[in-house]
Design a protein around this motif. Structure first.
Motif, mmCIF file in Angstrom:
data_model
loop_
_atom_site.group_PDB
_atom_site.id
_atom_site.type_symbol
_atom_site.label_atom_id
_atom_site.label_comp_id
_atom_site.label_asym_id
_atom_site.label_seq_id
_atom_site.Cartn_x
_atom_site.Cartn_y
_atom_site.Cartn_z
ATOM 1 N N ARG A 192 37.031 -32.170 15.131
ATOM 2 C CA ARG A 192 37.348 -33.602 15.094
ATOM 3 C C ARG A 192 36.216 -34.342 14.393
ATOM 4 O O ARG A 192 36.458 -35.203 13.562
ATOM 5 C CB ARG A 192 37.545 -34.147 16.501
ATOM 6 N N GLU A 193 34.983 -33.990 14.724
ATOM 7 C CA GLU A 193 33.842 -34.600 14.048
ATOM 8 C C GLU A 193 33.893 -34.308 12.549
ATOM 9 O O GLU A 193 33.663 -35.191 11.723
ATOM 10 C CB GLU A 193 32.533 -34.070 14.645
ATOM 11 N N THR A 194 34.236 -33.081 12.186
ATOM 12 C CA THR A 194 34.350 -32.706 10.778
ATOM 13 C C THR A 194 35.463 -33.498 10.097
ATOM 14 O O THR A 194 35.298 -33.957 8.961
ATOM 15 C CB THR A 194 34.608 -31.191 10.646
ATOM 16 N N ALA A 195 36.591 -33.680 10.787
ATOM 17 C CA ALA A 195 37.703 -34.442 10.212
ATOM 18 C C ALA A 195 37.316 -35.904 10.014
ATOM 19 O O ALA A 195 37.664 -36.509 8.988
ATOM 20 C CB ALA A 195 38.935 -34.337 11.107
ATOM 21 N N ILE A 196 36.594 -36.459 10.975
ATOM 22 C CA ILE A 196 36.108 -37.841 10.836
ATOM 23 C C ILE A 196 35.192 -37.929 9.618
ATOM 24 O O ILE A 196 35.314 -38.849 8.792
ATOM 25 C CB ILE A 196 35.368 -38.301 12.113
ATOM 26 N N GLU A 197 34.276 -36.977 9.500
ATOM 27 C CA GLU A 197 33.345 -36.980 8.369
ATOM 28 C C GLU A 197 34.096 -36.883 7.032
ATOM 29 O O GLU A 197 33.812 -37.640 6.099
ATOM 30 C CB GLU A 197 32.357 -35.820 8.498
ATOM 31 N N GLN A 198 35.054 -35.992 6.941
ATOM 32 C CA GLN A 198 35.817 -35.843 5.694
ATOM 33 C C GLN A 198 36.599 -37.104 5.362
ATOM 34 O O GLN A 198 36.675 -37.508 4.200
ATOM 35 C CB GLN A 198 36.748 -34.641 5.782
ATOM 36 N N THR A 199 37.163 -37.729 6.368
ATOM 37 C CA THR A 199 37.929 -38.952 6.136
ATOM 38 C C THR A 199 37.016 -40.087 5.695
ATOM 39 O O THR A 199 37.348 -40.832 4.762
ATOM 40 C CB THR A 199 38.722 -39.332 7.402
ATOM 41 N N LEU A 200 35.872 -40.207 6.352
ATOM 42 C CA LEU A 200 34.907 -41.236 5.937
ATOM 43 C C LEU A 200 34.428 -40.977 4.507
ATOM 44 O O LEU A 200 34.252 -41.920 3.728
ATOM 45 C CB LEU A 200 33.713 -41.277 6.900
ATOM 46 N N ARG A 201 34.227 -39.715 4.159
ATOM 47 C CA ARG A 201 33.826 -39.380 2.790
ATOM 48 C C ARG A 201 34.889 -39.829 1.789
ATOM 49 O O ARG A 201 34.571 -40.382 0.743
ATOM 50 C CB ARG A 201 33.611 -37.865 2.666
ATOM 51 N N HIS A 202 36.135 -39.576 2.147
ATOM 52 C CA HIS A 202 37.250 -39.958 1.269
ATOM 53 C C HIS A 202 37.252 -41.470 1.041
ATOM 54 O O HIS A 202 37.501 -41.950 -0.069
ATOM 55 C CB HIS A 202 38.568 -39.495 1.887
ATOM 56 N N ILE A 203 36.963 -42.223 2.096
ATOM 57 C CA ILE A 203 36.953 -43.684 2.000
ATOM 58 C C ILE A 203 35.696 -44.178 1.291
ATOM 59 O O ILE A 203 35.759 -44.984 0.363
ATOM 60 C CB ILE A 203 37.045 -44.318 3.411
ATOM 61 N N ASP A 204 34.543 -43.689 1.746
ATOM 62 C CA ASP A 204 33.266 -44.258 1.301
ATOM 63 C C ASP A 204 32.804 -43.785 -0.075
ATOM 64 O O ASP A 204 32.051 -44.504 -0.743
ATOM 65 C CB ASP A 204 32.160 -43.950 2.320
ATOM 66 N N LEU A 205 33.202 -42.604 -0.480
ATOM 67 C CA LEU A 205 32.710 -42.092 -1.758
ATOM 68 C C LEU A 205 33.574 -42.512 -2.946
ATOM 69 O O LEU A 205 33.159 -42.353 -4.089
ATOM 70 C CB LEU A 205 32.576 -40.567 -1.719
ATOM 71 N N ALA A 206 34.740 -43.053 -2.652
ATOM 72 C CA ALA A 206 35.591 -43.541 -3.743
ATOM 73 C C ALA A 206 34.882 -44.706 -4.432
ATOM 74 O O ALA A 206 34.394 -45.630 -3.783
ATOM 75 C CB ALA A 206 36.939 -43.989 -3.190
ATOM 76 N N GLU A 207 34.803 -44.634 -5.707
ATOM 77 C CA GLU A 207 34.207 -45.700 -6.526
ATOM 78 C C GLU A 207 32.705 -45.893 -6.299
ATOM 79 O O GLU A 207 32.154 -46.914 -6.682
ATOM 80 C CB GLU A 207 34.939 -47.031 -6.294
ATOM 81 N N ASP B 73 45.218 -43.067 11.291
ATOM 82 C CA ASP B 73 45.287 -43.232 12.737
ATOM 83 C C ASP B 73 44.922 -41.912 13.416
ATOM 84 O O ASP B 73 44.581 -40.935 12.751
ATOM 85 C CB ASP B 73 46.672 -43.724 13.169
ATOM 86 N N SER B 74 45.010 -41.889 14.736
ATOM 87 C CA SER B 74 44.628 -40.674 15.469
ATOM 88 C C SER B 74 45.524 -39.489 15.108
ATOM 89 O O SER B 74 45.075 -38.344 15.098
ATOM 90 C CB SER B 74 44.636 -40.911 16.970
ATOM 91 N N ASN B 75 46.791 -39.756 14.767
ATOM 92 C CA ASN B 75 47.678 -38.653 14.366
ATOM 93 C C ASN B 75 47.224 -38.022 13.051
ATOM 94 O O ASN B 75 47.280 -36.805 12.889
ATOM 95 C CB ASN B 75 49.122 -39.137 14.247
ATOM 96 N N ALA B 76 46.778 -38.849 12.123
ATOM 97 C CA ALA B 76 46.286 -38.323 10.847
ATOM 98 C C ALA B 76 45.036 -37.479 11.064
ATOM 99 O O ALA B 76 44.890 -36.408 10.471
ATOM 100 C CB ALA B 76 45.995 -39.465 9.877
ATOM 101 N N ILE B 77 44.134 -37.963 11.913
ATOM 102 C CA ILE B 77 42.913 -37.215 12.215
ATOM 103 C C ILE B 77 43.260 -35.924 12.946
ATOM 104 O O ILE B 77 42.737 -34.847 12.617
ATOM 105 C CB ILE B 77 41.921 -38.071 13.038
ATOM 106 N N ASN B 78 44.151 -35.994 13.931
ATOM 107 C CA ASN B 78 44.562 -34.792 14.665
ATOM 108 C C ASN B 78 45.166 -33.750 13.732
ATOM 109 O O ASN B 78 44.936 -32.555 13.897
ATOM 110 C CB ASN B 78 45.556 -35.143 15.768
ATOM 111 N N THR B 79 45.936 -34.209 12.766
ATOM 112 C CA THR B 79 46.520 -33.280 11.796
ATOM 113 C C THR B 79 45.417 -32.558 11.035
ATOM 114 O O THR B 79 45.467 -31.328 10.870
ATOM 115 C CB THR B 79 47.446 -34.031 10.823
ATOM 116 N N GLN B 80 44.410 -33.291 10.601
ATOM 117 C CA GLN B 80 43.282 -32.660 9.906
ATOM 118 C C GLN B 80 42.553 -31.680 10.813
ATOM 119 O O GLN B 80 42.170 -30.592 10.380
ATOM 120 C CB GLN B 80 42.296 -33.724 9.411
#
Length: 170
Positions: A70-85, A125-132
């Motif tokens: 879950r921590e890894t999924a949060i990190e990957q999602t934040l990377r996707h958001i924060d590293l864009a542009e 949302d939590s479902n998207a994170i859970n899927t990851q």
């Protein structure tokens, strides 16, 4: 347990962080419930105890595994958001901060709420994170599920054997 059967039941060593007292409570409860009378029933009851303890350990480990992913999924999602542009020269520092945020998300409820709101703003949302989480952990998770199922099936088989025991009059 009668003294003459004590040697049949070596103490199980708990995992770090798991109390031996919990093992003893489980042992007492199982032996009281099964009320073994013969040597064979004691051997089967000991095996039920060991399998029950093993199942409990698998469940704890599986839960810890999901927390990690879950921590890894949060990190990957934040990377996707924060590293864009983001300019390439800032990427290394941003990755360090993202990793730190994901770690903090795990231990600080206030930070977790803030990060969850931020992720939701971007449609995660939590479902998207859970899927990851389940996609990342699926191989190890399936291995734990197989171990759990195997131990549960063996335990059920032993319980059936105990219930068929001639000393139980069945």
């Amino acid at each position: 347990m009668p003294a003459e059967f004590e040697s049949l039941s070596p103490p199980s060593l708990p995992l770090p962080g798991v109390s031996f007292e919990k093992y003893e409570l489980m042992r007492q409860a199982i032996f009281a419930d099964l009320a073994p009378r013969t040597v064979i029933e004691w051997l089967l009851a000991i095996d039920v105890l060991e399998l029950s303890w093993e199942i409990q350990r698998y469940r704890v480990l599986r839960h810890k595994l999901l927390e990690h992913y879950r921590e890894t999924a949060i990190e990957q999602t934040l990377r996707h958001i924060d590293l864009a542009e983001l300019p390439p020269e800032m990427e290394a520092a941003a990755r360090c901060q993202i990793r730190r945020n994901a770690r903090i998300w795990r231990i600080d409820p206030t930070a977790a709420r803030e990060i969850d709101v931020r992720l939701a703003t971007y449609g995660y949302d939590s479902n998207a994170i859970n899927t990851q989480v389940y996609l990342q952990a699926r191989d190890v998770f399936l291995a734990f599920e197989a171990l759990l199922n195997s131990a549960q099936n063996r335990r059920m088989s032993l319980l059936r054997e105990i219930s068929k025991s001639p000393s139980r009059g069945r």
